[in-house]
Write a protein that holds these residues in place. Structure first.
Motif, PDB file in Angstrom:
ATOM      1  N   ASP A 397       0.699  -1.390  -0.012  1.00 47.95           N
ATOM      2  CA  ASP A 397       0.103   0.153  -0.035  1.00 47.95           C
ATOM      3  C   ASP A 397       0.868   1.185   0.000  1.00 47.95           C
ATOM      4  O   ASP A 397       1.710   1.173   0.825  1.00 47.95           O
ATOM      5  N   VAL A 398       0.646   2.139  -0.965  1.00 48.58           N
ATOM      6  CA  VAL A 398       1.232   3.343  -1.305  1.00 48.58           C
ATOM      7  C   VAL A 398       0.661   4.393  -1.047  1.00 48.58           C
ATOM      8  O   VAL A 398      -0.418   4.621  -1.685  1.00 48.58           O
ATOM      9  N   THR A 399       1.105   5.378   0.033  1.00 47.92           N
ATOM     10  CA  THR A 399       0.120   6.735   0.080  1.00 47.92           C
ATOM     11  C   THR A 399       0.741   7.780  -0.775  1.00 47.92           C
ATOM     12  O   THR A 399       2.034   7.679  -1.496  1.00 47.92           O
ATOM     13  N   LYS A 400      -0.009   8.883  -1.133  1.00 42.15           N
ATOM     14  CA  LYS A 400       0.814  10.044  -2.157  1.00 42.15           C
ATOM     15  C   LYS A 400       1.977  10.565  -1.704  1.00 42.15           C
ATOM     16  O   LYS A 400       2.842  10.952  -2.049  1.00 42.15           O
ATOM     17  N   ALA A 401       1.930  10.748  -0.354  1.00 44.30           N
ATOM     18  CA  ALA A 401       3.098  11.485   0.448  1.00 44.30           C
ATOM     19  C   ALA A 401       4.279  10.347   0.429  1.00 44.30           C
ATOM     20  O   ALA A 401       5.435  10.955   0.055  1.00 44.30           O
ATOM     21  N   GLU A 402       4.075   9.199   0.464  1.00 43.35           N
ATOM     22  CA  GLU A 402       5.283   8.262   0.262  1.00 43.35           C
ATOM     23  C   GLU A 402       5.796   8.309  -1.284  1.00 43.35           C
ATOM     24  O   GLU A 402       7.092   8.294  -1.320  1.00 43.35           O
ATOM     25  N   LEU A 403       4.817   8.251  -2.126  1.00 41.82           N
ATOM     26  CA  LEU A 403       5.249   8.262  -3.522  1.00 41.82           C
ATOM     27  C   LEU A 403       6.042   9.295  -3.817  1.00 41.82           C
ATOM     28  O   LEU A 403       7.086   9.230  -4.573  1.00 41.82           O
ATOM     29  N   MET A 404       5.705  10.624  -3.411  1.00 42.88           N
ATOM     30  CA  MET A 404       6.164  11.954  -3.915  1.00 42.88           C
ATOM     31  C   MET A 404       7.726  11.992  -2.958  1.00 42.88           C
ATOM     32  O   MET A 404       8.646  12.280  -3.744  1.00 42.88           O
ATOM     33  N   ALA A 405       7.738  11.442  -1.736  1.00 42.00           N
ATOM     34  CA  ALA A 405       8.967  11.599  -1.344  1.00 42.00           C
ATOM     35  C   ALA A 405      10.036  10.390  -1.570  1.00 42.00           C
ATOM     36  O   ALA A 405      11.317  10.776  -1.885  1.00 42.00           O
ATOM     37  N   MET A 406       9.641   9.336  -2.360  1.00 44.56           N
ATOM     38  CA  MET A 406      10.510   8.317  -2.764  1.00 44.56           C
ATOM     39  C   MET A 406      10.894   8.612  -4.313  1.00 44.56           C
ATOM     40  O   MET A 406      12.072   8.423  -4.578  1.00 44.56           O
ATOM     41  N   ARG A 407       9.903   9.207  -4.994  1.00 47.83           N
ATOM     42  CA  ARG A 407      10.386   9.726  -6.309  1.00 47.83           C
ATOM     43  C   ARG A 407      11.401  10.853  -5.994  1.00 47.83           C
ATOM     44  O   ARG A 407      12.411  10.756  -6.955  1.00 47.83           O
ATOM     45  N   GLU A 408      11.435  11.794  -5.256  1.00 45.45           N
ATOM     46  CA  GLU A 408      12.540  12.564  -5.076  1.00 45.45           C
ATOM     47  C   GLU A 408      13.806  12.280  -4.760  1.00 45.45           C
ATOM     48  O   GLU A 408      14.950  12.496  -5.184  1.00 45.45           O
TER      49      GLU A 408
END
Length: 582
Positions: A397-408
């Motif tokens: 399960d992936v939240t939007k906040a985690e997605l944005m953090a790991m992408r950066e």
């Protein structure tokens, strides 16, 4: 599986840094790139630095190791006792060469074959591409013969493993992955075996010969810079990327007196299709795909890395050593079902299922996206067919906040040099899905199925516009371009977790069987409804195996099934530049 790096520097010990400032440019700081390579190979790393005897140039070689072959880990770079051969290998030998015994490491086997011919003499430089061109399996490599000054490098004909090349003509730079803040690089096309002569004139961008896999490589090579030239002789590729034209016209299978939209049509058509084609196409397909899955599942140590590190070490490992990227769709469920038939019954299987948060609204953190629902449905079907097999369904399960953090933090580095919205969406979904692995270090994926069995919606459009000939041209083109569209990106993304991503649908024997023996009109029937005619040959195989729900499941791309596309910006086009990766 490894991470490999090779680059050249001016040798300050042979004339000093000011003797020719145009050669090789400034010293490189590659700490970021080496950190990315370390994630690919958690079992060891090594570096070698050797001076070129022909020019004031130093060659740097660095590799990290994911141990999957042989009884003991074999660190790279590999050097022979005389330090006259340097070998970087990121790949798996699944065929082509004589079988590699389970106790041996293919890195050592290939180097030994490069060093000497059957007569015990060193093979000539011009025969090096012939040796490497025999290999079946995914690979990227760098090989330097110090005495002659020649370096060979390249990727397998399908481009299943990543290899990036620096754009600076003053130095050679090759790496599995690159930190874009350190090196300006591009993805090396999987055109053939490349050859560079380091003994060429100092200060001049030396020409790079391409011993091409196919005669039509010139069109792609023309888009590279002027250094790249095609060698006169074309290699014999281990895989055919062009389907044989067939005049075979399959029966209709759709009953004339039944509404094509009726729920009874699908079961009727697949049962009739299986009856008509079972011995000619369905069973041979099952045999080739099973063999591909077997070798990819079994080519690894007999115990998972956790059991190998335990003290005392258990006598038998029943942990998951193989995982499947599991959306619940046709391709992943077929792989899992056939995997059940080739693995020992006591061995569990990881099923990684990724879902992105459906809503930002407070109190609505739901992850019941389409792929989660079909994944759970398919899990139940598999449990009914294989009741004694233990499946580890791993919801990621992936939240939007985690997605944005790991992408950066790291994902945009792994995606580089690709920057499209589609690359970003698929790459992020794959990275998070692979993170769910428990003890498995081998991950099986369905890449290559849509290209060969007509699974994309654009295939239907091309068929409706131009018929079977247009569809065949489209599918052949997509398979030929799969390395630049998909596979280099996927390899960089998935390997970041220290796992080997293996793709059974892209096994050379399976690809060649389909290209030479299975007409396009048998693989896909785009005159039939969606969820039935597309990939109908795979659906018939699923029906034969008892996967009755899965056999009629419509295709859904990972970026839509996982809902990552909707989480970001639903109005974006896949071909748009993803500014969030800049």
């Amino acid at each position: 599986m490894c991470g490999i790096l090779c680059y050249t520097d001016h040798d300050q010990g042979q004339g000093g840094p000011t003797s020719n400032p145009t050669v090789n440019g400034p010293r490189l700081d590659l700490s970021g790139t080496q950190a990315l390579l370390a994630h690919r190979g958690p079992d060891g790393q090594n570096a070698v630095k050797l001076a070129c005897p022909h020019q004031p140039v130093v060659c740097h070689f660095y590799a990290t190791l994911l141990w999957l072959r042989g009884r003991q880990p074999v660190l790279q770079p590999r050097l022979d006792p005389t330090r006259s051969h340097v070998w970087l290998w990121n790949g798996d030998v699944f065929g082509g060469l004589p079988p590699v015994p389970a106790h041996e490491n293919d890195t050592q086997v290939i180097l030994a074959r490069l060093q000497a011919s059957d007569k015990g003499n060193q093979i000539a430089d011009e025969h090096v591409p012939d040796v490497l061109g025999q290999i079946q399996g995914p690979f990227a490599f760098v090989y330097w013969r110090v005495a002659s000054g020649k370096i060979w490098f390249g990727r397998d004909p399908l481009g299943r493993h990543s290899l990036l090349m620096g754009r600076d003509p003053r130095r050679l730079f090759l790496s599995s992955v690159v930190d874009p803040s350190e090196v300006d690089a591009f993805e090396l096309p999987a055109l053939g075996i490349y050859q560079l002569d380091l003994a060429a004139s100092l200060g001049q961008p030396a020409s790079i010969q391409i011993h091409a896999w196919r005669p039509d490589a010139g069109a792609t090579a023309a888009h590279l810079d002027a250094r790249f030239v095609l060698a006169e002789r074309t290699l014999t590729s281990t895989v055919s990327l062009t389907s044989v034209v067939s005049t075979h016209t399959p029966p209709g299978f759709l009953p004339a007196d039944v509404d094509p939209g009726s729920p009874s049509v699908g079961p009727h058509v697949l049962a009739e299709y299986l009856r008509f084609y079972q011995t000619t196409y369905v069973e041979p397909l099952e045999s080739h795909l099973s063999a591909s899955i077997r070798i990819r599942a079994q080519a690894q140590p007999a115990q998972c890395h956790r059991c190998r590190q335990s003290q005392p070490r258990p006598s038998k490992c029943v942990c998951a050593r193989v995982g499947v990227l599991f959306s619940g769709g046709l391709d992943s469920v077929l792989i899992t079902a056939l995997l059940c038939q080739v693995l020992p019954i006591e061995q569990s299987i990881d099923l990684m299922n990724v879902a992105f948060q459906k809503s930002d609204s407070p109190g609505q953190p739901g992850f019941l996206v389409p792929d989660r629902l079909t994944g759970l449905q398919a899990l139940q079907e598999l449990q009914e067919l294989y009741p004694t097999r233990r499946f580890n369904f791993v919801p990621v399960d992936v939240t939007k906040a985690e997605l944005m953090a790991m992408r950066e933090k790291r994902l945009k580095k792994l995606l580089y040099p690709l920057t499209s919205v589609l690359d970003d969406s698929i790459g992020c979904a794959l990275w998070f899905a692979a993170r769910g692995s428990t003890t498995a270090r081998v991950l099986l994926l369905g890449m290559g199925a849509d290209e060969q069995f007509g699974g994309y919606s654009r295939h239907r459009v091309r068929y409706q516009r131009e018929g079977l000939s247009g569809l065949q041209n489209e599918m052949d083109m997509e398979l030929a371009r799969i390395s630049e569209r998909n596979l280099g990106r996927d390899n960089r993304i998935l390997s970041d977790h220290g796992i080997a991503a293996r793709m059974p649908f892209l096994d050379e024997n399976l690809v060649n069987f389909l290209a030479s023996s299975v007409p396009i009109a048998v693989r896909t029937r785009l005159d039939m409804p969606r969820g039935l005619g597309d990939k109908i040959l795979l659906r018939a195989l699923a029906w034969k195996l008892g996967l009755r729900q899965t056999a009629l499941e419509p295709k859904r791309a990972i970026q839509f099934g996982s809902r990552i596309a909707k989480l970001e910006n639903a109005k974006e086009k896949g071909s748009d530049k993803a500014h969030r990766t800049s």
